[in-house]
Design an enzyme around this catalytic site. Structure first.
Site, PDB file in Angstrom:
ATOM      1  N   LYS A  73       0.784  -1.232   0.000  1.00 52.31           N
ATOM      2  CA  LYS A  73       0.000   0.000   0.000  1.00 52.31           C
ATOM      3  C   LYS A  73       0.819   1.287   0.000  1.00 52.31           C
ATOM      4  O   LYS A  73       0.328   2.337  -0.417  1.00 52.31           O
ATOM      5  CB  LYS A  73      -0.933   0.002   1.210  1.00 52.31           C
ATOM      6  CG  LYS A  73      -2.059  -1.008   1.133  1.00 52.31           C
ATOM      7  CD  LYS A  73      -3.147  -0.554   0.193  1.00 52.31           C
ATOM      8  CE  LYS A  73      -4.386  -1.417   0.305  1.00 52.31           C
ATOM      9  NZ  LYS A  73      -5.506  -0.885  -0.517  1.00 52.31           N
ATOM     10  N   ASP A 107      -8.788  -0.877   6.480  1.00 49.62           N
ATOM     11  CA  ASP A 107      -8.877  -2.207   7.075  1.00 49.62           C
ATOM     12  C   ASP A 107      -7.522  -2.642   7.621  1.00 49.62           C
ATOM     13  O   ASP A 107      -7.370  -3.775   8.061  1.00 49.62           O
ATOM     14  CB  ASP A 107      -9.357  -3.223   6.032  1.00 49.62           C
ATOM     15  CG  ASP A 107     -10.865  -3.184   5.852  1.00 49.62           C
ATOM     16  OD1 ASP A 107     -11.564  -2.988   6.845  1.00 49.62           O
ATOM     17  OD2 ASP A 107     -11.337  -3.350   4.711  1.00 49.62           O
TER      18      ASP A 107
END
Length: 367
Positions: A73, A107
């Site tokens: 990410k 998340d």
């Protein structure tokens, strides 16, 4: 529209995708290459899996260590924040501004990446975390000096709360999903992921492979899948590889949307694949998913856990989300009708995107 998860847990496009799109900006990879600690993550060949899947060769893109974090990410977060700061500097024309706060919902992995980028750039971060994220993953975000707000509801509720908080002065929402009116920054995040795909091109070429025949990608809201589709559907010649999305049974929003032919939301349940526990596809990603994917499959937590264990035995650290790609490939290639629908040939080259290591969501296997 909200609906229940579909049965069966498989979708195959009736015809080959006709999507053709522009590639990601070439300067993204150069930006990442200049970051401290940058190195291409490994592309690991696993002949054992090739034999099991009746494939010619199987490679796993191992994202268990990317720019100092245990997931991919940071590629999207770093490029998006770079673009945000550049735009703000141009708009301010040198005028002083207050300290900027990066706000996001997560998340797990995206929030930690945003918090890390904020810390490295002397910015603030405020991260909203939905239910179901393990406390140790939340602690890892807080360890990046971010303010963390726990949300009792699902991921979509955490996104709503983050968007509200980002309306404050000197705050900006850095979210990896899009909705009408909020698509520019999610688009930059998708562009950031293109470095991962460019690395795969070079690594396959070094292994004597022209390109993959099948790429399996874990999917939450679909932003990484959008990057994958953009990469392989922007090539001038040939149809490109078959592209397979993989989701948890507890949150198959993309699979259900493809089945319905329109974006829909699903009521999510609990899953160890916390980073994929998303109920609504990104509006920015949806046209790419609709027109660029060849197939979609949903897998169980047990499927993911088995895949993670098998990858670990082969020397690859994969968390539940990362291992989902292997679970999905097994579900697709182990069924004769599903395999035939992908039109792969007798000895396909398969690339599995393992998007996180076991350190990305500590305790997820016992959630």
């Amino acid at each position: 529209m909200t609906s229940s998860p579909p049965t069966p847990s498989w979708y195959a496009r009736p015809a080959s995708p006709a999507l053709r799109c522009a590639p990601a900006p070439a300067e993204v990879r150069g930006f990442h290459a200049a970051l401290p600690g940058y190195a291409p993550t490994p592309l690991i060949e696993l002949p054992t899996l090739a034999a099991e899947l009746h494939a010619g060769r199987v490679f796993v893109k191992d994202e268990s260590s990317r720019l100092g974090l245990p997931a991919f990410k940071a590629l999207g977060a770093s490029w998006a924040v770079h673009r945000v700061l550049a735009e703000r500097a141009a708009a301010d024309a040198g005028a002083p501004a207050g300290p900027l706060t990066l706000v996001t919902a997560t998340d797990g992995n995206h929030g930690r990446a945003v918090a890390r980028v904020a810390r490295l750039m002397d910015l603030r971060a405020h991260v909203f975390v939905p239910r179901g994220v393990h406390r140790r993953a939340v602690a890892a975000i807080a360890a990046e000096q971010a303010e963390v707000t726990r949300v009792a509801g699902p991921y979509d509720e955490a996104v709503r709360r983050a968007a509200e908080a980002a309306a404050a002065p000197d705050a900006v929402l850095v979210q990896d999903t899009a909705w009408p009116g909020y698509e520019t920054i999610p688009g930059w995040i998708v562009e950031g992921y293109s470095t991962l795909l460019a690395e795969i091109d070079d690594q396959l070429a070094a292994a004597g492979v022209a390109g993959p025949d099948l790429v399996a990608v874990p999917v939450g809201v679909g932003s990484l899948a959008q990057a994958v589709i953009t990469h392989y559907r922007s090539r001038p010649a040939g149809p490109g590889p078959a592209l397979l999305s993989v989701e948890p049974h507890a949150a198959p929003c993309v699979l259900h949307s493809l089945t319905r032919g329109e974006p829909v939301s699903v009521a999510t349940g609990e899953t160890t694949m916390a980073g994929l526990n998303c109920g609504t596809p990104s509006t920015l990603a949806w046209p790419y998913l609709r027109d660029g994917l060849d197939a979609a499959v949903a897998v169980t937590d047990a499927d993911s856990a088995r895949a993670a264990g098998d990858l670990a035995a082969l020397g690859v650290s994969a968390g539940p989300c990362g291992a989902a790609s292997l679970a999905g490939a097994r579900a697709a290639l182990g069924d004769d009708k599903r395999r035939a629908s992908l039109d792969l040939g007798p000895a396909p080259v398969v690339v599995l995107l393992s998007t996180e290591g076991t350190a990305a969501n500590p305790g997820a296997l016992t959630l």
